[in-house]
Design a protein around this motif. Structure first.
Motif, PDB file in Angstrom:
ATOM      1  N   GLY A   1       0.766  -1.241   0.000  1.00  0.00           N
ATOM      2  CA  GLY A   1       0.000   0.000   0.000  1.00  0.00           C
ATOM      3  C   GLY A   1       0.793   1.284   0.000  1.00  0.00           C
ATOM      4  N   VAL A   2       2.111   1.231   0.071  1.00  0.00           N
ATOM      5  CA  VAL A   2       2.862   2.482   0.208  1.00  0.00           C
ATOM      6  C   VAL A   2       3.687   2.802  -1.039  1.00  0.00           C
ATOM      7  N   ASP A   3       4.687   1.979  -1.342  1.00  0.00           N
ATOM      8  CA  ASP A   3       5.551   2.273  -2.506  1.00  0.00           C
ATOM      9  C   ASP A   3       4.740   2.411  -3.793  1.00  0.00           C
ATOM     10  N   THR A   4       3.706   1.584  -3.917  1.00  0.00           N
ATOM     11  CA  THR A   4       2.888   1.600  -5.130  1.00  0.00           C
ATOM     12  C   THR A   4       2.261   2.971  -5.353  1.00  0.00           C
ATOM     13  N   THR A   5       1.675   3.528  -4.309  1.00  0.00           N
ATOM     14  CA  THR A   5       1.011   4.823  -4.490  1.00  0.00           C
ATOM     15  C   THR A   5       2.045   5.941  -4.613  1.00  0.00           C
ATOM     16  N   VAL A   6       3.170   5.801  -3.897  1.00  0.00           N
ATOM     17  CA  VAL A   6       4.233   6.813  -4.027  1.00  0.00           C
ATOM     18  C   VAL A   6       4.638   6.916  -5.502  1.00  0.00           C
ATOM     19  N   HIS A   7       4.862   5.776  -6.132  1.00  0.00           N
ATOM     20  CA  HIS A   7       5.334   5.831  -7.525  1.00  0.00           C
ATOM     21  C   HIS A   7       4.180   6.063  -8.507  1.00  0.00           C
ATOM     22  N   GLY A   8       2.961   5.753  -8.098  1.00  0.00           N
ATOM     23  CA  GLY A   8       1.791   6.148  -8.898  1.00  0.00           C
ATOM     24  C   GLY A   8       1.657   7.666  -8.906  1.00  0.00           C
ATOM     25  N   LEU A   9       1.833   8.282  -7.750  1.00  0.00           N
ATOM     26  CA  LEU A   9       1.757   9.754  -7.686  1.00  0.00           C
ATOM     27  C   LEU A   9       2.926  10.377  -8.448  1.00  0.00           C
TER      28      LEU A   9
ATOM     29  N   GLY B   1      -6.548  -2.522  -3.405  1.00  0.00           N
ATOM     30  CA  GLY B   1      -6.313  -1.187  -2.839  1.00  0.00           C
ATOM     31  C   GLY B   1      -6.455  -0.072  -3.853  1.00  0.00           C
ATOM     32  N   GLN B   2      -6.999  -0.374  -5.036  1.00  0.00           N
ATOM     33  CA  GLN B   2      -7.004   0.653  -6.092  1.00  0.00           C
ATOM     34  C   GLN B   2      -7.862   1.869  -5.746  1.00  0.00           C
ATOM     35  N   HIS B   3      -8.906   1.682  -4.937  1.00  0.00           N
ATOM     36  CA  HIS B   3      -9.733   2.843  -4.580  1.00  0.00           C
ATOM     37  C   HIS B   3      -8.978   3.755  -3.616  1.00  0.00           C
ATOM     38  N   VAL B   4      -8.148   3.133  -2.776  1.00  0.00           N
ATOM     39  CA  VAL B   4      -7.297   3.922  -1.867  1.00  0.00           C
ATOM     40  C   VAL B   4      -6.310   4.735  -2.700  1.00  0.00           C
ATOM     41  N   ALA B   5      -5.683   4.071  -3.675  1.00  0.00           N
ATOM     42  CA  ALA B   5      -4.690   4.753  -4.501  1.00  0.00           C
ATOM     43  C   ALA B   5      -5.321   5.916  -5.262  1.00  0.00           C
TER      44      ALA B   5
END
Ligand code: HEM
Length: 407
Positions: A247-255, A358-362
């Motif tokens: 849940g963390v690195d994925t959204t960091v690099h998505g952003l 977790g895509q809705h969170v992202a």
């Protein structure tokens, strides 16, 4: 780069490339095009592996969990023959029926309805973060989009939403980085993380205990599901661990991906400013375009035909999600970051029963941060070339120098 295998195997294009070399991790696009063009399924002799890189075949493998299960691991290692580096995930590395209950629990906790209670808070948190960077600053602000925005925002909101204590949160990114490296071969990137694995795993494991977690977060909700008998108390901590790993690195690099897309496509930024309600689509288009999660593996359950050849039972197959998301056989002008496109159907979150829970969170994180930026920033542009961070699975940035012209 491409030849045809000489003898016993059916005709399958052989591509002599190392997808996990630093050269490819720096810029995977030429290799991805070569793999797609070589054929619907290819053989990678460096790792004795089958691979798919075209959209149609990647999608087909993702949805076919019966013939391409996940319980033998979704990395290069085959759990039927090798010991995993940590107890397998109850979601990512599980098949039905074992996958069903953990998945149902997380789907409810991370679904759009459940997230509504977080929406106002996360939008306010994003405004706050942006104000802290821009208030009182000149008409032009230069910053590192990774440190100041893409990493800062998830680290501000996500651990609180899970219910983690403050202490030790700096361990989240290195743990995730190692976990995503560990899906690849045991190369220098895995060796780099090895010295801290025991310490980081112990910290993450300790955060999954009921008494450590705040009583109003995702973690407590997972434990409550075990009280209701939906999962067992032994499963609860491992499901909390899934959030901390994925849940963390994925959204960091998505952003990072969406900021990079908007900085390099001024027309897209203008569109977003005029229509901030497109923020979720912008984030998804960035997940298609950059594919923060580039690859996952499956293992053939039985001899399985793909594109005129047969992937033998028990063999690993590497799915290039990032290559599928830029396959010109499926997408018009795939290399273009385009807010007018409908990116739905991309495989950046996977597809089928394991599609990112977790895509809705992202997306909510993306919408909150982008909306806050559109209110304060008239123009956004690169201040220097970005630097890539190499990881066996993720397409990531180390830094993203940005120049923001304030509204
Ligand atoms: C599954 C990507 C954010 C938790 C997946 C899969 C992908 C993915 C590709 C499918 C794996 C497979 O088929 O083997 C991403 C991307 C994200 C993101 C690109 C951000 C842009 C998150 C977040 C969370 C999360 C924020 C947690 C809150 C999970 C979990 C799974 C998963 C638990 C396993 C689901 C299952 O096997 O049923 N993600 N993810 N992800 N993701 Fe995400």
């Amino acid at each position: 780069m491409t030849t045809t295998a000489p003898t016993a195997r059916p005709a399958i294009p052989v591509v002599d490339v190392d997808p996990f070399s630093h050269e490819v991790l720096e810029d995977p696009l030429p290799m991805q095009a070569a793999l797609r063009d070589a054929g619907p399924v290819v053989f990678l002799p460096r790792y004795d592996l089958y691979a798919v890189a075209r959209y149609a075949e990647v999608r087909a493998a993702l949805v076919d969990w019966q013939r391409f299960p996940s319980s033998a691991g979704v990395g290069m290692s085959n759990f039927r023959h090798e010991t995993p580096w940590r107890p397998p995930s109850l979601l990512l590395e599980a098949d039905p029926p074992h996958h069903d209950a953990p998945r149902a629990v997380l789907s409810a906790i991370l679904g759009p309805r459940a997230l509504r209670r977080l929406t106002d808070r996360w939008f306010a948190d994003a405004e706050d973060l942006v104000a802290g960077l821009l208030d009182g600053a000149g008409p032009v602000v230069e910053l590192d989009g990774m440190a100041a925005l893409a990493a800062a925002f998830p680290l501000r909101v996500f651990p609180d939403a899970v219910g983690l204590p403050r202490e030790g949160r700096e361990n989240l990114l290195p743990y995730g980085d190692h976990a995503f490296n560990a899906f690849g071969p045991s190369n220098d990137l895995v060796a780099k993380g090895a010295p801290r694995v025991a310490e980081l795993s112990a910290w993450v494991g300790a955060q999954c205990a009921r008494e450590v977690l705040a009583d109003d977060g995702f973690g407590a909700a997972i434990w409550a599901a075990s009280d209701r008998g939906e999962i067992t108390p032994a499963q609860a901590p491992l499901i909390v661990r899934s959030l901390l790993t994925a849940g963390v690195d994925t959204t960091v690099h998505g952003l990072g991906a969406v900021l990079h897309g908007l900085a390099t496509h001024p027309d897209a930024w203008a569109t977003l400013r005029a229509r901030p309600e497109r923020a979720r689509v912008a984030f998804d288009e960035a997940v298609r375009w950059q594919s923060p999660v580039q690859t996952f593996f499956r293992t053939a359950e039985v001899d399985t035909p793909i594109g005129g050849t047969v992937v033998p039972a028990d063999r690993k197959i590497l799915m290039f999600l990032g290559a599928a998301n830029r396959d010109p056989r499926h997408w018009a002008d795939p290399d273009r970051f385009d807010l007018d496109r409908d990116p739905s159907g991309h495989v950046g979150y996977g597809m089928g029963i394991h599609q990112c829970v977790g895509q809705h969170v992202a997306r909510l994180e993306g919408a909150a941060l982008l909306t806050a930026l559109t209110r304060r920033v008239e123009r956004i542009e690169p201040a220097a070339a970005p630097a890539r961070h190499h990881n066996n699975t993720m397409r990531a940035f180390a830094s993203l120098p940005l120049r923001l012209h304030l509204a």
